[in-house]
Design a protein around this motif. Sequence first.
Motif, PDB file in Angstrom:
ATOM      1  N   ASP A  26       1.416  21.474  24.763  1.00 42.02           N
ATOM      2  CA  ASP A  26       0.579  20.779  25.802  1.00 42.02           C
ATOM      3  C   ASP A  26      -0.334  19.323  25.094  1.00 42.02           C
ATOM      4  OD1 ASP A  26       1.278  22.517  27.639  1.00 42.02           O
ATOM      5  OD2 ASP A  26      -0.594  23.748  27.151  1.00 42.02           O
ATOM      6  N   ALA A  27      -0.260  19.214  23.533  1.00 46.33           N
ATOM      7  CA  ALA A  27      -0.952  18.240  23.064  1.00 46.33           C
ATOM      8  C   ALA A  27      -0.392  16.904  23.141  1.00 46.33           C
ATOM      9  CB  ALA A  27      -1.258  18.641  21.658  1.00 46.33           C
ATOM     10  N   LEU A  29      -0.447  14.386  25.212  1.00 51.80           N
ATOM     11  CA  LEU A  29       0.365  14.063  26.560  1.00 51.80           C
ATOM     12  C   LEU A  29       0.473  12.575  26.594  1.00 51.80           C
ATOM     13  CD1 LEU A  29      -0.744  17.176  28.995  1.00 51.80           C
ATOM     14  CD2 LEU A  29       1.367  16.716  27.797  1.00 51.80           C
ATOM     15  N   ARG A  30      -0.682  11.914  26.132  1.00 46.14           N
ATOM     16  CA  ARG A  30      -0.752  10.457  26.313  1.00 46.14           C
ATOM     17  C   ARG A  30       0.167   9.723  25.533  1.00 46.14           C
ATOM     18  NH1 ARG A  30      -6.867  10.041  25.176  1.00 46.14           N
ATOM     19  NH2 ARG A  30      -6.747  11.873  24.453  1.00 46.14           N
ATOM     20  N   LEU A  31       0.964  10.467  24.463  1.00 44.49           N
ATOM     21  CA  LEU A  31       2.200  10.058  23.921  1.00 44.49           C
ATOM     22  C   LEU A  31       3.696  10.339  24.637  1.00 44.49           C
ATOM     23  CD1 LEU A  31       1.002  11.051  20.320  1.00 44.49           C
ATOM     24  CD2 LEU A  31       0.842   8.780  21.392  1.00 44.49           C
ATOM     25  N   SER A  32       3.444  10.819  25.644  1.00 47.24           N
ATOM     26  CA  SER A  32       4.869  11.162  26.546  1.00 47.24           C
ATOM     27  C   SER A  32       5.744  10.132  26.664  1.00 47.24           C
ATOM     28  CB  SER A  32       4.599  11.984  27.706  1.00 47.24           C
ATOM     29  OG  SER A  32       3.734  12.981  27.407  1.00 47.24           O
ATOM     30  N   ASP A  42       5.681  18.528  17.507  1.00 46.55           N
ATOM     31  CA  ASP A  42       5.978  18.572  16.081  1.00 46.55           C
ATOM     32  C   ASP A  42       4.822  17.707  15.449  1.00 46.55           C
ATOM     33  OD1 ASP A  42       7.437  19.534  13.822  1.00 46.55           O
ATOM     34  OD2 ASP A  42       8.041  17.690  13.586  1.00 46.55           O
ATOM     35  N   LEU A  43       4.494  16.492  16.173  1.00 43.71           N
ATOM     36  CA  LEU A  43       3.542  15.604  15.445  1.00 43.71           C
ATOM     37  C   LEU A  43       2.172  16.103  15.589  1.00 43.71           C
ATOM     38  CD1 LEU A  43       2.471  12.997  14.332  1.00 43.71           C
ATOM     39  CD2 LEU A  43       2.337  12.272  16.871  1.00 43.71           C
ATOM     40  N   ALA A  44       1.674  17.041  16.730  1.00 41.17           N
ATOM     41  CA  ALA A  44       0.574  17.687  16.817  1.00 41.17           C
ATOM     42  C   ALA A  44       0.297  18.499  15.932  1.00 41.17           C
ATOM     43  CB  ALA A  44       0.536  18.257  18.354  1.00 41.17           C
ATOM     44  N   ARG A  45       1.330  19.434  15.630  1.00 42.58           N
ATOM     45  CA  ARG A  45       1.177  20.552  14.426  1.00 42.58           C
ATOM     46  C   ARG A  45       0.992  19.951  12.936  1.00 42.58           C
ATOM     47  NH1 ARG A  45       5.011  22.479  11.416  1.00 42.58           N
ATOM     48  NH2 ARG A  45       6.735  21.414  12.667  1.00 42.58           N
ATOM     49  N   ARG A  46       1.787  18.842  12.806  1.00 44.19           N
ATOM     50  CA  ARG A  46       1.688  18.237  11.419  1.00 44.19           C
ATOM     51  C   ARG A  46       0.420  17.627  11.258  1.00 44.19           C
ATOM     52  NH1 ARG A  46       7.204  16.679   9.209  1.00 44.19           N
ATOM     53  NH2 ARG A  46       8.481  17.807  10.046  1.00 44.19           N
ATOM     54  N   MET A  47      -0.258  16.988  12.212  1.00 45.00           N
ATOM     55  CA  MET A  47      -1.542  16.485  12.353  1.00 45.00           C
ATOM     56  C   MET A  47      -2.538  17.492  11.793  1.00 45.00           C
ATOM     57  SD  MET A  47      -1.712  13.089  14.770  1.00 45.00           S
ATOM     58  CE  MET A  47      -1.591  13.988  16.248  1.00 45.00           C
ATOM     59  N   GLY A 112      -8.210  17.812  15.442  1.00 41.58           N
ATOM     60  CA  GLY A 112      -7.132  18.379  14.924  1.00 41.58           C
ATOM     61  C   GLY A 112      -6.017  17.148  14.987  1.00 41.58           C
ATOM     62  N   ASP A 113      -6.500  16.127  15.366  1.00 40.92           N
ATOM     63  CA  ASP A 113      -5.434  14.703  15.470  1.00 40.92           C
ATOM     64  C   ASP A 113      -5.591  13.641  14.469  1.00 40.92           C
ATOM     65  OD1 ASP A 113      -7.827  13.855  16.742  1.00 40.92           O
ATOM     66  OD2 ASP A 113      -6.771  13.424  18.474  1.00 40.92           O
ATOM     67  N   LEU A 114      -6.028  14.004  13.168  1.00 40.80           N
ATOM     68  CA  LEU A 114      -6.441  13.032  12.212  1.00 40.80           C
ATOM     69  C   LEU A 114      -5.287  12.943  11.154  1.00 40.80           C
ATOM     70  CD1 LEU A 114     -10.144  14.088  11.916  1.00 40.80           C
ATOM     71  CD2 LEU A 114      -9.172  12.495  13.801  1.00 40.80           C
ATOM     72  N   PRO A 115      -4.281  12.288  11.247  1.00 40.94           N
ATOM     73  CA  PRO A 115      -2.957  12.184  10.413  1.00 40.94           C
ATOM     74  C   PRO A 115      -3.475  11.983   8.901  1.00 40.94           C
ATOM     75  CG  PRO A 115      -2.753  10.376  11.802  1.00 40.94           C
ATOM     76  CD  PRO A 115      -4.016  11.091  12.511  1.00 40.94           C
ATOM     77  N   LEU A 116      -4.613  11.222   8.836  1.00 43.51           N
ATOM     78  CA  LEU A 116      -5.113  10.495   7.563  1.00 43.51           C
ATOM     79  C   LEU A 116      -6.062  11.230   6.906  1.00 43.51           C
ATOM     80  CD1 LEU A 116      -4.748   6.553   8.316  1.00 43.51           C
ATOM     81  CD2 LEU A 116      -2.862   8.316   7.417  1.00 43.51           C
TER      82      LEU A 116
END
Length: 208
Positions: A26-27, A29-32, A42-47, A112-116
């Motif tokens: 569900d994370a 969604l604006r990237l859909s 997958d991206l949400a989990r990795r971030m 939880g959405d901070l890749p760096l």
Amino acid sequence: MATPSAAAPGWFGPAAVLVPVKAFADAKLRLSAVLSPGRRADLARRMAEAVVRSGRGLPVAVVCDDREVAAWAREQGALVVWAPGRGLNRAVQQGVAHLAGYGAELVIVAAGDLPLADDLRWVADFAGTTIVPDRRRDGTNVLAVPTSSRFAFSYGPGSFARHLAEARRLGGPVRVVEAPTLGWDVDVPGDLAGVAGAAGMLPPDTAG
Ligand SMILES: Nc1nc2c(ncn2[C@@H]2O[C@H](COP(=O)(O)OP(=O)(O)OP(=O)(O)O)[C@@H](O)[C@H]2O)c(=O)[nH]1
Ligand SMILES: C[C@H](OP(=O)(O)O)C(=O)O
């Protein structure tokens, strides 16, 4: 100092990190428009993994209402605070109260959405409220609050200004720190440029 209301893990200290994580499917969604559901999850989990890693050296808890996220959090070595169906603000409020019950005097809430995301330990060196806004100074990427302050969280568009006002209303030391790494959250397709700088965050054949 808060009196522990439950058996705290032996390694629990005066400062702790709290990462709110919604169900990966569900994370973001604006990237859909640019990512398939699988790649988005997958991206949400990795971030989120990068953020949990950034808390190493401090106790880290994940607040969630999804079994898959809870199992993933345990695999990462994080505590799980279960906050079913309450939305982000109440989930964070509940997570902070839970960690205060373990004796935490400062809780560092990291999105939880901070890749760096990099080492968060410096945040704990300040006895007051620390706010790291997103790079547009609109949202709040990291927010550290003394648990004694009963901070009212107000995440959502424009949250940085509201959180700063709340910190000032409560009194006590407040600092705003602009950090290029922690300041980069990923909400919309244009933000994926920051993901390119994070090794292995997206498979090479991913659009966007
Ligand atoms: N526990 C919990 N975490 C949440 C909730 N809503 C958002 N989060 C988490 O809070 C952080 C910031 O959320 P947002 O930037 O709004 O991300 P998002 O909700 O995945 O994004 P969109 O689906 O595009 O709106 C992310 O780590 C989310 O996983 C919630 O209701 N409960
Ligand atoms: C939760 C919200 O995140 P955004 O979706 O604005 O990045 C915020 O920072 O308050």
